[in-house]
Design a protein around this motif. Structure first.
Motif, PDB file in Angstrom:
ATOM      1  N   VAL A   1     -66.431  54.032  23.542  1.00  0.00           N
ATOM      2  CA  VAL A   1     -65.493  53.158  24.945  1.00  0.00           C
ATOM      3  C   VAL A   1     -66.886  52.761  25.273  1.00  0.00           C
ATOM      4  O   VAL A   1     -68.280  52.690  25.282  1.00  0.00           O
ATOM      5  CB  VAL A   1     -65.753  54.065  25.986  1.00  0.00           C
ATOM      6  CG1 VAL A   1     -66.056  53.953  27.470  1.00  0.00           C
ATOM      7  CG2 VAL A   1     -64.254  55.198  25.896  1.00  0.00           C
ATOM      8  N   ARG A   2     -66.704  51.389  26.363  1.00  0.00           N
ATOM      9  CA  ARG A   2     -67.948  50.239  25.980  1.00  0.00           C
ATOM     10  C   ARG A   2     -68.062  50.201  27.868  1.00  0.00           C
ATOM     11  O   ARG A   2     -67.307  50.920  28.716  1.00  0.00           O
ATOM     12  CB  ARG A   2     -67.354  49.094  25.463  1.00  0.00           C
ATOM     13  CG  ARG A   2     -67.939  49.042  23.892  1.00  0.00           C
ATOM     14  CD  ARG A   2     -67.762  47.575  23.282  1.00  0.00           C
ATOM     15  NE  ARG A   2     -69.018  47.811  24.044  1.00  0.00           N
ATOM     16  CZ  ARG A   2     -69.725  46.067  23.288  1.00  0.00           C
ATOM     17  NH1 ARG A   2     -69.375  45.139  22.635  1.00  0.00           N
ATOM     18  NH2 ARG A   2     -70.654  46.041  23.256  1.00  0.00           N
ATOM     19  N   GLY A   3     -69.237  49.971  28.394  1.00  0.00           N
ATOM     20  CA  GLY A   3     -69.425  49.834  30.113  1.00  0.00           C
ATOM     21  C   GLY A   3     -70.318  48.582  30.337  1.00  0.00           C
ATOM     22  O   GLY A   3     -70.787  48.050  29.025  1.00  0.00           O
ATOM     23  N   ARG A   4     -70.247  48.297  31.064  1.00  0.00           N
ATOM     24  CA  ARG A   4     -71.062  47.443  31.614  1.00  0.00           C
ATOM     25  C   ARG A   4     -71.654  47.975  33.247  1.00  0.00           C
ATOM     26  O   ARG A   4     -71.542  48.494  33.725  1.00  0.00           O
ATOM     27  CB  ARG A   4     -70.478  46.329  32.426  1.00  0.00           C
ATOM     28  CG  ARG A   4     -69.835  45.465  31.172  1.00  0.00           C
ATOM     29  CD  ARG A   4     -69.067  44.148  31.749  1.00  0.00           C
ATOM     30  NE  ARG A   4     -68.226  42.983  30.321  1.00  0.00           N
ATOM     31  CZ  ARG A   4     -68.814  42.120  30.029  1.00  0.00           C
ATOM     32  NH1 ARG A   4     -69.806  41.927  30.310  1.00  0.00           N
ATOM     33  NH2 ARG A   4     -68.203  41.879  29.004  1.00  0.00           N
TER      34      ARG A   4
ATOM     35  N   ALA B   1     -74.309  43.381  31.019  1.00  0.00           N
ATOM     36  CA  ALA B   1     -74.331  42.712  29.268  1.00  0.00           C
ATOM     37  C   ALA B   1     -74.046  44.360  29.066  1.00  0.00           C
ATOM     38  O   ALA B   1     -73.877  45.356  29.353  1.00  0.00           O
ATOM     39  CB  ALA B   1     -75.869  42.959  28.305  1.00  0.00           C
ATOM     40  N   PRO B   2     -72.487  44.199  28.076  1.00  0.00           N
ATOM     41  CA  PRO B   2     -71.634  45.226  27.631  1.00  0.00           C
ATOM     42  C   PRO B   2     -72.677  46.436  26.707  1.00  0.00           C
ATOM     43  O   PRO B   2     -73.910  46.056  26.270  1.00  0.00           O
ATOM     44  CB  PRO B   2     -70.685  45.102  26.956  1.00  0.00           C
ATOM     45  CG  PRO B   2     -70.603  43.521  25.962  1.00  0.00           C
ATOM     46  CD  PRO B   2     -72.336  43.024  27.182  1.00  0.00           C
ATOM     47  N   PHE B   3     -72.350  47.534  26.821  1.00  0.00           N
ATOM     48  CA  PHE B   3     -73.091  48.675  26.326  1.00  0.00           C
ATOM     49  C   PHE B   3     -72.353  49.271  25.627  1.00  0.00           C
ATOM     50  O   PHE B   3     -71.424  49.081  26.443  1.00  0.00           O
ATOM     51  CB  PHE B   3     -74.338  49.277  26.791  1.00  0.00           C
ATOM     52  CG  PHE B   3     -74.446  49.773  27.655  1.00  0.00           C
ATOM     53  CD1 PHE B   3     -74.047  51.362  28.153  1.00  0.00           C
ATOM     54  CD2 PHE B   3     -73.554  49.281  29.663  1.00  0.00           C
ATOM     55  CE1 PHE B   3     -73.273  52.030  28.513  1.00  0.00           C
ATOM     56  CE2 PHE B   3     -73.003  50.147  29.992  1.00  0.00           C
ATOM     57  CZ  PHE B   3     -72.771  51.216  30.432  1.00  0.00           C
ATOM     58  N   ASN B   4     -72.476  50.382  24.660  1.00  0.00           N
ATOM     59  CA  ASN B   4     -71.476  51.412  24.436  1.00  0.00           C
ATOM     60  C   ASN B   4     -72.007  52.654  24.872  1.00  0.00           C
ATOM     61  O   ASN B   4     -73.142  53.064  24.797  1.00  0.00           O
ATOM     62  CB  ASN B   4     -72.087  51.581  22.923  1.00  0.00           C
ATOM     63  CG  ASN B   4     -71.580  50.837  22.019  1.00  0.00           C
ATOM     64  OD1 ASN B   4     -70.953  49.865  21.749  1.00  0.00           O
ATOM     65  ND2 ASN B   4     -71.968  50.552  20.212  1.00  0.00           N
ATOM     66  N   LEU B   5     -71.115  52.792  25.726  1.00  0.00           N
ATOM     67  CA  LEU B   5     -71.098  54.222  26.572  1.00  0.00           C
ATOM     68  C   LEU B   5     -71.198  55.187  25.304  1.00  0.00           C
ATOM     69  O   LEU B   5     -71.648  56.121  26.175  1.00  0.00           O
ATOM     70  CB  LEU B   5     -70.122  54.352  27.802  1.00  0.00           C
ATOM     71  CG  LEU B   5     -69.900  55.480  28.721  1.00  0.00           C
ATOM     72  CD1 LEU B   5     -71.522  54.934  29.342  1.00  0.00           C
ATOM     73  CD2 LEU B   5     -69.346  55.183  29.823  1.00  0.00           C
ATOM     74  N   GLY B   6     -69.577  55.977  25.112  1.00  0.00           N
ATOM     75  CA  GLY B   6     -69.675  57.095  23.876  1.00  0.00           C
ATOM     76  C   GLY B   6     -68.188  57.425  23.164  1.00  0.00           C
ATOM     77  O   GLY B   6     -68.268  55.669  22.929  1.00  0.00           O
ATOM     78  N   GLU B   7     -67.866  57.645  23.422  1.00  0.00           N
ATOM     79  CA  GLU B   7     -67.166  58.172  22.105  1.00  0.00           C
ATOM     80  C   GLU B   7     -65.963  58.938  23.431  1.00  0.00           C
ATOM     81  O   GLU B   7     -66.162  59.306  23.596  1.00  0.00           O
ATOM     82  CB  GLU B   7     -67.173  58.608  21.097  1.00  0.00           C
ATOM     83  CG  GLU B   7     -67.711  57.572  19.895  1.00  0.00           C
ATOM     84  CD  GLU B   7     -68.193  58.096  18.749  1.00  0.00           C
ATOM     85  OE1 GLU B   7     -67.647  59.717  18.441  1.00  0.00           O
ATOM     86  OE2 GLU B   7     -68.390  57.313  17.205  1.00  0.00           O
TER      87      GLU B   7
END
Length: 158
Positions: free
Chosen positions: A58-61, A67-73
């Motif tokens: 799951v990506r977040g901003r 900028a998008p970042f990886n939030l977690g799975e």
């Protein structure tokens, strides 16, 4: 007809299919089971893929625009089935409920059949949409109850 109108018309079936996929993903298992039990004839469903469970990143901003970042799975289960009529249904949902996703894929395939579309809309999709709208409204009402309006008082000293 302008190209913008043609594009809108061409994308309507895609929009409808996305709405169905969204509602089926948000369905609760008991809603799917009740609708399936309401079918006069149970369709023969052959699994094409799954149901299988895996992880999705799951990506977040930050702030919705950063900028998008990886939030977690998150755990996701998906399935693809083929009905005896040849219609293929796909479904995905958060969690590990394989039966829920299998039933959702069956209803996705049934929705594509013109003879079953009204049944799926009336018995399953409309109640799901109403439940979701009710939950959203309840959350909005709870949030509105905690709203604080700030104002500035003008001092008499200019």
């Amino acid at each position: 007809m302008t190209s913008a109108k043609q594009k809108d018309l061409a994308s309507q079936p895609e929009i409808d299919r996305k709405r169905v996929a969204d509602l089926l993903a948000r369905a609760e298992r008991h809603e799917l089971v009740e609708a399936f039990d309401g079918l006069a004839e149970k369709p023969a469903a052959q699994p094409v893929r799954g149901p299988e469970t895996g992880l999705v990143m799951v990506r977040g901003r930050i702030g919705g625009g950063g900028a998008p970042f990886n939030l977690g799975e998150v755990t996701v289960t998906r399935a693809t089935i083929r009905l005896g009529s040849g219609a293929v249904g796909h479904a995905q949902a958060l969690g590990t409920d394989r039966e829920k996703v299998r039933l959702a894929a069956i209803f996705d395939a049934l929705w594509q059949d013109d003879a079953m579309k009204d049944f799926v809309e009336e018995r399953l999709l409309s109640p799901i949409a109403a439940r979701i709208a009710g939950v959203d409204q309840r959350k909005a009402d709870e949030t509105a109850a905690t709203r604080v309006d700030f104002f500035t008082m003008v001092r008499g000293d200019d």
